[in-house]
Enzyme design. Structure first.
Site, PDB file in Angstrom:
ATOM      1  N   GLU A   1       0.830  -1.202   0.000  1.00  0.00           N
ATOM      2  CA  GLU A   1       0.000   0.000   0.000  1.00  0.00           C
ATOM      3  C   GLU A   1       0.866   1.253   0.000  1.00  0.00           C
ATOM      4  O   GLU A   1       2.058   1.215   0.321  1.00  0.00           O
ATOM      5  CB  GLU A   1      -0.920   0.036   1.226  1.00  0.00           C
ATOM      6  CG  GLU A   1      -0.175   0.149   2.554  1.00  0.00           C
ATOM      7  CD  GLU A   1      -1.084   0.062   3.768  1.00  0.00           C
ATOM      8  OE1 GLU A   1      -1.650   1.104   4.135  1.00  0.00           O
ATOM      9  OE2 GLU A   1      -1.205  -1.036   4.334  1.00  0.00           O
TER      10      GLU A   1
ATOM     11  N   GLU B   1      -0.351 -14.478  11.521  1.00  0.00           N
ATOM     12  CA  GLU B   1      -0.458 -13.420  10.511  1.00  0.00           C
ATOM     13  C   GLU B   1       0.919 -12.877  10.143  1.00  0.00           C
ATOM     14  O   GLU B   1       1.203 -12.614   8.979  1.00  0.00           O
ATOM     15  CB  GLU B   1      -1.353 -12.284  11.010  1.00  0.00           C
ATOM     16  CG  GLU B   1      -1.523 -11.179   9.982  1.00  0.00           C
ATOM     17  CD  GLU B   1      -2.518 -10.119  10.400  1.00  0.00           C
ATOM     18  OE1 GLU B   1      -2.257  -8.927  10.156  1.00  0.00           O
ATOM     19  OE2 GLU B   1      -3.572 -10.489  10.969  1.00  0.00           O
TER      20      GLU B   1
END
Length: 455
Positions: A238, A420
């Protein structure tokens, strides 16, 4: 006033191959490769340079070096340096450490580099079969033309890879996650992105690793740099902020993660789980709210909006919930106003940011440096593109490491957050290429562009 000499070449070679060839040519001791939707940029050598540390701002231009302490906000000195450069149509490339946020927030700052920008001697844009070249040095321009003309695709022959232990420090990380959850339940903050470092044993070939990693990932931006004593490459999921020359601003918060596997059905199930998980939806929603609030500061009233909300973006070995927030800065404002408002990305720090900084400092093993900071490109016409430094590999002062984090909220479970981080680490851990015979690392020539620019 310094002017660039220019050249245009037609080429059928892949931009990735040309970019890697330029970094390995030995022409540049300092370089930045930056992949952007508008093309691949390669910046080499130093025509001007600014380095911000915890104590001072050091500026180098036309062979002259000045160093002054900074007070309040160091970004003012950086803007002044860029505004007075005697270089026509300049572009600056570089990186900012996560701890630059501490300086902007007037918090105690750890030692080390906070921001390092160079205006390159030579810049190459690789775009749609063309190579647009420019350099302040005619000899370098000619040498770059030769490299572009003869760049070869990297051989697909097996290269030695480096294995890493993705469970390194797992127990410590689980304990830190539990501590942050306790802090959140006590009302100290709403969210903190807590990261962990995974050491890499062995010497990496950074250009070869970048090439292999880029082919295995689907980033929003990618980068490869060698600046000062730092080497870094990454596949950013991002942007922190994008500003175009007209003043349009965008930020792209990603929060909420599931793995991407080799099985379409499993990926679909994980995606549906991601879109239905209350913890992930909550984490994403508060990140988007912060992005809106932050852009409301530097932007014109009523121009800030959520252009895209909670789509799913695939980024290498993971898939994320993604949104896009846009606005417009008023006439007379500049990209650094937007940068200061949103840096560091909320998706890599927390909510509210200052308590998140304090939690990160308390529970992580040391300063983050480039991790969760930015690699950026800024131009004289007022545009800026700043990628969030995640899914990256770092080498500095004899150490090489990976780093990844997870957003901790009240509903977080230590084991899931640990998993994660491993999902994210696999984006780069699976394509680490060792140095060895036939290494792509650049050979140091007797007179690189960096040395010429300082004499």
């Amino acid at each position: 006033m310094i002017h660039y000499r220019t050249a245009v070449m037609e080429t059928s070679r892949e931009p990735l191959d040309i970019a890697v060839a330029l970094t390995c040519s030995g022409l540049f001791g300092t370089y930045v490769v930056y992949e952007h939707p508008g093309g691949w940029y390669v910046a080499g050598g130093i025509a001007a340079e600014v380095v911000v540390t915890a104590d001072s701002v050091r500026c180098i231009r036309q062979g002259n070096t000045t160093e002054e302490p900074w007070y309040g906000d160091p970004l003012g000195a950086v803007q002044q340096f860029l505004a007075t450069l005697p270089i026509a149509d300049w572009t600056a490339y570089g990186w900012a450490a996560f701890e630059l946020a501490h300086a902007v927030a007037e918090m105690p700052v750890d030692s080390g580099v906070l921001l390092h920008l160079v205006v390159p001697e030579t810049e190459v844009l690789l775009d749609g079969g063309r190579a647009l070249l420019r350099s302040t040095h005619s000899g370098t321009l000619s040498a770059v033309e030769t490299v572009v003309a003869h760049a070869e695709a990297l051989a697909d022959t097996a290269r030695p890879t480096v294995q890493v232990n993705l469970d390194a420090g797992a127990d410590t990380y689980r304990g830190a996650v539990a501590s942050v959850v306790a802090d959140i339940r006590a009302g100290a903050l709403q969210k903190a992105v807590l990261s962990r470092v995974v050491p890499v044993d062995g010497d990496l070939d950074f250009p070869a690793t970048y090439a292999a990693g880029r082919r295995a990932n689907t980033p929003a931006r990618s980068f490869l740099l060698r600046m000062g004593d730092l080497q870094c490459l990454g596949f950013s999921p991002e942007t922190v902020v994008e500003v175009d020359a007209s003043g349009r601003v965008a930020s792209q918060p990603l929060a909420g993660t599931r793995a991407l596997t080799g099985d379409v059905g499993t990926n679909r199930r994980l995606r549906e789980d991601l879109l239905a998980d209350p913890k992930e939806l909550h984490e994403h929603a508060i990140s988007v709210k912060v992005a809106v609030d932050e852009l409301t500061g530097p932007c014109e009233p009523d121009t800030v909006m959520v252009e895209e909300y909670m789509s799913v973006k695939e980024r290498g070995s993971v898939q994320h919930l993604a949104s896009r927030v846009v606005g417009r800065i008023p006439q007379g404002a500049g990209p650094w106003d937007a940068f200061a408002a949103v840096f560091p990305a909320v998706t890599a720090s927390g909510v509210p940011k200052r308590p998140a900084y304090e939690a990160i400092r308390r529970y992580e093993s040391g300063p983050r440096g480039p991790y969760a900071g930015t690699v950026l490109r800024v131009t004289q016409d007022g545009s800026m593109d700043a990628a969030l430094v995640l899914r990256s590999v770092y080498a500095q002062k004899g150490l090489t490491w990976l780093q990844a984090g997870a957003g901790i909220v009240e509903q977080s479970r230590p084991e899931r957050e640990l998993e994660e981080t491993k999902e994210k680490l696999r984006c780069v851990a699976r394509t680490l290429v060792a140095r060895g015979d036939g290494s792509l690392e650049p050979v140091r020539l007797a007179a690189t562009a960096d040395e010429r620019s300082h004499h």
